[in-house]
Motif scaffolding. Structure first.
Motif, short mmCIF file in Angstrom:
data_model
loop_
_atom_site.label_atom_id
_atom_site.label_comp_id
_atom_site.label_asym_id
_atom_site.label_seq_id
_atom_site.Cartn_x
_atom_site.Cartn_y
_atom_site.Cartn_z
N UNK A 290 -8.61 10.59 33.55
CA UNK A 290 -7.35 10.30 34.45
C UNK A 290 -7.38 8.64 34.69
N UNK A 291 -8.46 8.06 34.44
CA UNK A 291 -8.12 6.58 34.55
C UNK A 291 -7.87 5.86 33.11
N UNK A 292 -7.62 6.78 32.21
CA UNK A 292 -7.03 6.38 30.98
C UNK A 292 -5.64 5.84 31.00
N UNK A 293 -5.30 5.02 29.78
CA UNK A 293 -3.90 4.49 29.73
C UNK A 293 -3.03 5.59 30.12
N UNK A 294 -2.91 6.51 29.30
CA UNK A 294 -1.91 7.59 29.44
C UNK A 294 -1.66 8.31 30.72
N UNK A 295 -2.81 8.88 31.28
CA UNK A 295 -2.57 9.23 32.63
C UNK A 295 -2.32 8.43 33.67
N UNK A 296 -2.81 7.13 33.60
CA UNK A 296 -2.50 6.08 34.62
C UNK A 296 -0.79 5.90 34.41
N UNK A 297 -0.44 5.86 33.25
CA UNK A 297 1.01 5.42 33.11
C UNK A 297 1.86 6.57 33.61
N UNK A 298 1.59 7.72 33.45
CA UNK A 298 2.37 9.02 34.02
C UNK A 298 2.42 8.92 35.59
N UNK A 299 1.20 8.52 36.02
CA UNK A 299 1.01 8.89 37.33
C UNK A 299 1.89 7.67 38.23
N UNK A 348 -8.99 0.51 33.55
CA UNK A 348 -7.67 0.33 34.30
C UNK A 348 -8.11 0.41 35.83
N UNK A 349 -9.28 -0.12 36.13
CA UNK A 349 -9.44 -0.10 37.71
C UNK A 349 -8.45 -1.21 38.49
#
Length: 1199
Positions: A290-299, A348-349
């Motif tokens: 969930x710290x990955x680019x995709x998940x972070x982008x959506x959140x 992505x921290x």
């Protein structure tokens, strides 16, 4: 059973249901209809056909719901006695209803869907998997029919998980069978849920843009929502591998759905539950995806979109969930990094921190507060706290805190963007105020952690803000303070800014001094700020109070530059005599009084924490105080005494007994002169003269007129306050060498403990006789003859203050009133305040006398007799609210600080009669309360208003806790546990209670306890009080007494010969306690343990206990015999303690009280099925259920 019978019964039922639900029905009709329906459910043999007929689609929703309720009732309460074929018939029909018996997904009422899914779950709980192996296949087949059926299947799966795993509402073996079978099939279940979710979401997305297809799209959306809700019921407890399976496909889908307005709340809920999972660190590693680019982008895009359209409740709820998701992610990160699970700080921290900060700066105070715990965890983390990205965040976090500390956002106001959010989150301004105060305290903690990592930045920001505030013009806002024109109220824009800035600077400056080395402290900057604050002048009491706090916060800089001490003292002394209008005769408001009190306590704090620094200026300080004291009207008594306390604290630094004694003698000379004068002696020892002297016998008193006796009252107060201040503050040096050198050491106890003398002893003991006379007189004021002498105006002078009442009843204080109103609004309130404070302070003196003067106090001739004839006189007439503080501030400290050498001469003679009296008093009080509650059941009308009764009852509860706490402190030593003096006693009733309670193994009687238990009458009083209190209606007191007191006291008398009646009485008392408190898990566990201890220890010697057990309702005699024989036969191998206790608990189950909601509940019996996992002998139940033709029930639910 003919169809006509079913039809006619159904017609009657439809009429009855219509009457029940019709608002126009009379109560009699409604009750008759209700009775008819309930009797039908209980007794009618044709419930199933009637229920099915009423559930048909042609009926109205209310009637269908009732029909389905009938079927649910049948499954819950008649299933065990139904013939096999009837079960099959019912099951097939219910499945038929799911298949084709409901309206379409968009038309059907949610309560119909709910009850239909409940019926299926009730059948599953009774028959799956052993007798209905294909249940999951059947549900799968149903779901293929369409959206309507799929949604119902989701409801069934969710309800099943809730009943079996979340609420655990079925017997252990059935629960285990079902949960294990669910777990075995979890892969299929998850695959089913995910497929349904994916397919329906895809269809919904395709069709939602096409208006012609809208109903179809809505149906798919409904199934999507149901799938998410069902997933939420499973994600909490299934193996983490299911959640992270297939490259975290589930988490990916949930992130995608965050941007789907109709499904986003459900998706966020599931995501939150998944990310909050505990468990092995290794299993949790995949959550880092969930710290990955995709998940972070959506959140992040979801958060931005939800916040973009202004405040919409649905979007706001979603934002709260997202905020919780980010918090949970932070917790997972803190758990995984630095553990042995080789997780790196995610790339992505920084992005994560930025988005988290966005929530910390959101207008909603609730969202801001939600982020604090996670910030704290990050700042505390061993590895992350060193991360450059987090360190770069600290100034931004502190900047955000500067805004967040400003107390705005009251729901009733419109002066900030936070207000409209607060209207969603808080019911009232009081509610918001309580929330904000705890939020601010939490922020203080986190700011201090941040400043530990970067102390200079915090200090620099505090300095900037302080400089800005000192130069900003004062804006009192639209609401002027009543204190004076143009002054701030608590809501004024200027005050809320000052208040926030003060809190900020206090937090960061104190942390800087703790963190930086001495030579790194920015002394020049600090002194510059101090200069600015000292030079700032204001006539506004609220702002001046903030200024004084800043002076205290910056004071540690003076230790580097002692030359500034005089300026600081001048500033503080000027504030001690602060008035808004000089020489004003109007009563001071609380805001003004607070400033003066604040200045006094700042001086005391300075003298307490930096006595060496102040010592060189002692003479100057002393002269200044003497000058202030010379004008009798300039200061209140409390202020005078505060200044004297400060002097006493500095005099402790003389470290010279003779010099300090001479100083104290000089300081107390005016008090001694006044206190020992013949007139004062007469007034203090005669209640009538006392009432007249303080002016409480005046018939009329106009609040506007001068109060002629005010000066007399203030003289008495001054003496008492001064004695208290000196007793509390005068001490010998802490270092043994210094004490010896200064002449404080007078010898050693037999135990080798050094004995010191206090330089104030001689002065204080001289005044003791008159103090005891005053206490005796005060106690005698409560005799009916004396109460009658109080004037009309002062008839209630001895009553509680409103503030005290509100505190006991838990009523909030109106926000504004706190600062704007005069301290006492009427002459009566002033008199009440005088009596209340005087009473408390006299006992504070006695409570402090032991620790202060030690052997010199304990060996005062005839002290026990003197105390008995003063403090403990006329207790019958003393109200509970006066007795409580006496026990807490006088008796308890006296006992705790008394060396064992004086137990026999002082403590036992005093406590013996006191405990005997308290037992009688409390028993009578509780008897009245119990009778009252019995009368209430008979609707007796009492002229005592309810609020008064509530107050009286609550006071009896608080007094009971105080007494039980005192007895525990005196009698029981808890190894390694410090006695909490006050906090514990006033703890809230609702405090969380542990469910498994076993008394500390090391609870032994203290020396004092043994000493008291040697005296027969005291021993009896203690035992009876402890055991009878178990059936008083105060759960907190019951639990404490059971776990800490009862067994150690009883154990002490076990070696002697107890009368059989007494033993039975102790045991019955515990069982009575169980009857009253059994509904509370914490009490129940403690009481069962105590009953078990008593029975095991005493049953071998007293057969009477068995007779008591035989009277327990519904006891199984053979089970009791079995327990007894094992207990009495020492040759038998002892069963494990837990099993013996469980057996005993089952025996006394008939005594254990239930809550009102449980008492009249109809029991649901779910039978166990043949075990799934180990071969067992065929049970009796299985034989009964076997069919005549030998066909087992296994084939029962074959589709």
């Amino acid at each position: 059973m003919s169809a006509e019978q079913v039809s006619s019964l159904c017609e009657q039922l439809v009429k009855a249901v219509t009457v029940i639900m019709d608002p126009a029905s009379t109560q009699r009709y409604r009750l008759e209809a209700l009775k008819f329906c309930e009797e039908f459910k209980e007794k009618c043999p044709i419930c199933v056909p009637c229920g099915l007929k009423l559930a048909e689609k042609t009926q109205t929703a209310i009637v269908r719901h009732f029909g389905l309720q009938i079927l649910e009732h049948v499954v819950k309460f008649r299933w065990n006695n139904m013939p096999r074929l009837e079960k099959v018939y019912l099951k097939n029909n219910v499945m038929g209803l799911i298949s084709s018996g409901t309206l379409s997904i968009l038309e059907e009422e949610s309560h119909i869907k709910d009850v239909l899914s409940r019926i299926v779950v009730e059948m599953i709980k009774r028959e799956w998997p052993q007798h209905w192996p294909d249940m999951l296949k059947e549900l799968d087949t149903l779901s293929k029919q369409g959206e309507t059926q799929t949604e119902l299947v989701m409801f069934i799966l969710l309800r099943l998980a809730e009943d079996v795993v979340t609420f655990q509402t079925l017997p252990t073996q059935r629960r285990r069978d079902i949960q294990q079978t669910l777990t075995q099939n979890m892969e299929k279940i998850f695959s089913f849920l995910l497929t349904a979710l994916q397919q329906n979401v895809n269809k919904y997305r395709r069709m939602k843009a096409d208006l012609a297809q809208e109903p179809k799209a809505q149906a798919n959306c409904r199934v999507g929502i149901a799938a998410l809700n069902t997933l939420a019921g499973y994600i909490d407890w299934v193996a983490l591998s299911h959640i992270t399976a297939d490259n975290c496909k589930l988490l990916e889908m949930l992130c995608l759905l965050l941007n789907e307005p109709e499904l986003q709340i459900g998706a966020a809920e599931c995501l939150l539950i998944a990310v909050s999972r505990k468990g092995k660190l290794e299993d949790r590693k995949p959550l880092m995806v969930l710290f990955g680019d995709v998940a972070m982008h959506y959140i992040l895009t979801a958060a931005q979109t939800a916040d973009g359209g202004g405040l919409v409740e649905k979007h706001y709820v979603f934002l709260k969930r997202l905020c919780q998701v980010l918090c949970a992610l932070g917790s997972q990160l803190c758990a995984l990094i630095g553990s042995d699970s080789d997780v790196e700080t995610p790339a992505n921290f920084g992005k994560y921190l930025d988005s988290f900060l966005a929530f910390t700066t959101h207008p909603s105070q609730f969202l801001r507060s939600s982020t604090q715990i996670t910030w704290g965890a990050l700042f505390r983390h061993e590895i992350l706290s060193r991360d450059p990205l987090l360190l770069a965040m600290i100034p931004k976090y502190l900047r955000a805190s500067m805004t967040n500390l400003v107390k705005v956002g009251f729901p009733s106001k419109t002066d900030s963007a936070s207000c409209e959010y607060s209207r969603f989150d808080f019911d009232s301004d009081e509610d918001f105020n309580a929330f904000f105060n705890s939020f601010r305290a939490q922020q203080g903690e986190v700011m201090r952690m941040a400043c530990r990592l970067d102390p200079r930045t915090g200090f620099q920001m505090a300095g900037e803000w302080l400089r800005y505030q000192l130069t900003a013009p004062v804006d009192p806002g639209p609401m002027n303070s009543k204190t004076g024109e143009g002054l701030c109220s608590v809501f004024s824009p200027s005050f809320v800014q000052w208040d926030a800035m003060t809190f900020f600077s206090e937090s960061v400056i104190s942390q800087m001094f703790r963190t930086l080395d001495k030579d790194e402290i920015p002394v020049n900057d600090g002194i510059d700020l101090l200069q600015l604050v000292l030079n700032f002048e204001t006539k506004d009491p609220l702002i001046l109070s903030c200024v004084l706090t800043n002076v205290s916060a910056l004071f540690p800089f003076v230790t580097y530059r002692p030359e500034y001490l005089q300026q600081v003292l001048s500033k503080l002394f000027a504030s001690v005599t602060f008035e808004v209008v000089e020489e004003s005769k109007a009563p001071r408001t609380r805001a003004v009084k607070n400033v003066r009190r604040h200045a006094c306590s700042s001086i005391i704090k300075m003298c307490r924490d930096y006595p060496q620094l102040v010592l060189p200026n002692f003479e100057m300080l002393y002269n200044h105080v003497k000058q202030l004291l010379s004008n009798e009207l300039l200061l209140t008594q409390m202020e005078k005494c505060a200044l004297m306390e400060a002097l006493v604290l500095i005099s402790n630094q003389f470290k010279d007994y003779e010099r300090q004694k001479a100083f104290l003698e000089e300081l107390m000379a005016p008090v001694a002169g006044l206190w020992l004068s013949p007139e004062m002696q007469r007034v203090l020892s005669d209640p009538e003269a006392f009432i007249s002297y303080v002016g409480a016998d005046n018939k009329t008193a106009d609040p506007g007129l001068e109060d002629p006796s005010g000066l007399n009252r203030s003289r008495i107060s001054f003496c008492v306050y001064t004695i208290l201040g000196v007793v509390k503050r005068a001490r010998w040096p802490a270092a043994a060498e210094e004490a010896k050198a200064g002449g404080f050491l007078v010898g050693y106890m037999p135990s080798g403990t050094p004995m010191y003398r206090n330089p104030c002893t001689e002065q204080v003991l001289k005044l003791l006789d008159n103090l005891l006379a005053l206490i005796r007189t005060h106690n005698n004021l409560y005799t009916p003859e004396m109460v009658a002498r109080l004037g009309e105006t002062f008839a209630k002078a001895l009553d509680m203050l409103e503030v005290e009442k509100n505190a006991i009843l838990g009523l909030p204080q109106p926000l504004l009133e706190l600062y704007d109103s005069p301290v006492y609004k009427t002459v009566l309130e002033r008199m009440q305040g005088f009596f209340c404070t005087l009473y408390d302070n006299c006992f504070h003196i006695l409570g402090n006398a032991g620790p202060s003067m030690q052997q010199d106090f304990y060996t005062v001739e005839g002290l026990a007799t003197q105390l008995l004839s003063s403090a403990f006189i006329n207790l019958n007439n003393i109200p509970d609210y006066r007795l409580r503080p006496m026990l807490r501030v006088f008796v308890k400290p006296l006992v705790l600080s008394c060396p064992p050498e004086y137990y026999e001469t002082l403590i036992c003679p005093m406590l013996g009669p006191l405990f005997t009296y308290l037992h009688v008093r409390l028993s009578q009080k509780w008897q009245v309360i119990n009778q009252r509650s019995m009368l209430c059941e008979d609707d007796a009308v009492d002229d005592n208003p309810e609020s008064q009764e509530m107050l009286e009852e609550q006071l009896v509860r608080l007094l009971t806790r105080e007494v039980m706490d005192l007895i525990t402190v005196c009698c029981v030593s808890k190894k390694g546990v410090e006695h909490n003096t006050t906090a514990a006693v006033d703890a809230d009733d609702d405090e969380a209670m542990a469910t498994e309670v076993t008394p500390p193994a090391s609870a032994e009687l203290t020396e004092l306890g043994k000493c008291l238990m040697k005296q027969e009458d005291v021993c009896t009083a203690l035992l009876i009080t402890a055991y009878i209190s178990l059936s008083w209606k105060d759960t907190l007191s019951c639990q404490r007494t059971t776990t800490q007191l009862c067994w150690p006291l009883l154990k002490q008398v076990l070696p002697g010969n107890l009368l059989p009646d007494a033993v039975s009485w102790f045991f019955i008392s515990v069982l009575n306690g169980l009857q009253i408190h059994g509904q509370h898990d914490g009490c129940m566990a403690a009481l069962v343990h105590l009953a078990f201890q008593i029975y095991e220890a005493l049953r071998p010697r007293y057969a009477e206990l068995k007779a008591v057990m035989e009277q327990v309702p519904d006891i199984q005699r053979d089970s009791l015999e079995q327990f007894d024989s094992k207990l009495l036969n020492p040759t038998l191998q002892k069963v494990a303690d837990k099993r013996r206790k469980d057996h005993f608990k089952r025996l006394i189950a008939g005594c254990i009280g239930k809550s009102l909601g449980e008492q009249f509940r109809k029991e649901v019996h779910i039978r166990n099925l043949p075990s799934l996992f180990k071969k067992v002998k065929p049970s009796l139940e299985a034989d009964v259920l076997e069919n005549e033709d030998g066909e087992g029930l296994t084939a029962l639910f074959e589709p």
